[in-house]
Design a protein around this motif. Structure first.
Motif: not given
Length: 195
Positions: A166, A168, A171
């Motif tokens: 996924q 990001e 983050r």
């Protein structure tokens, strides 16, 4: 190498020349695809290794693969081709233990569980070993609800589906000086006057 590449006889023949060269250079051959493009063919070679791939690595592998193809030019029938050497993209499925190992710390989406009770989870890859993968599984919740901490789950290889990394963009990282940033700067409020 991907299953699609193995069924193509041209790709299978080329893999016999390319795989040893890629292996000798210290890389893994992840995929080899030969695609017709008009009068030419595109030979796409995807390589990776545990320490990652740089542009210099791609250039090194490209030269080695090109030399191997040139050495076997007669077997190719002198057909023109375009060679593309690349690394796996973020959208490649994680299907082998080495793929999971290389993505430790990343957020993934994956189907886990025994065949009759599979669930899709979003989790961070914590560790990878011979028995499977340790994941920090995010709790499912309603939008806007308070987020619960992730739960650690050891998933054996037999119960692990193909994962997808996924992306990001933001983050969250703990910031040690976050409280200091929230304090007002008294020098800005002073306006140069005394009390």
């Amino acid at each position: 190498m991907s299953a699609a590449s193995r069924t193509d006889p041209v790709a299978t023949r080329l893999a016999g020349w390319i795989a040893p060269v890629v292996d000798a250079a210290g890389y893994d051959l992840e995929e080899l695809v030969v695609t017709p493009a008009g009068r030419r063919s595109v030979v796409r070679v995807v390589v990776d290794r545990d320490t990652g791939i740089t542009l210099d690595d791609i250039a090194e592998v490209s030269r080695a693969v090109s030399a191997a193809l040139d050495a076997n030019d007669g077997d190719l029938g002198r057909a023109p081709y375009v060679l593309e050497v690349t690394s796996p993209g973020v959208d490649r499925p994680l299907t082998e233990p080495r793929h999971w190992r290389r993505n430790a710390g990343r957020l993934v989406s994956v189907d886990v569980g025994p065949a009759k009770d599979v669930e899709q989870v979003t989790a961070r890859v914590l560790a990878v070993d011979d028995t499977g993968v340790t994941l920090a599984v995010e709790a499912k919740g309603k939008p806007g609800a308070r987020k619960r901490p992730p739960t650690t789950r050891q998933v054996p290889w037999s119960e692990l589906g193909a994962g997808r990394v996924q992306v990001e963009f933001g983050r969250p990282e703990p910031e040690p000086d976050a409280e200091a940033d929230e304090q007002p700067d008294l020098a800005d409020d002073d306006d140069g006057g005394g009390q």
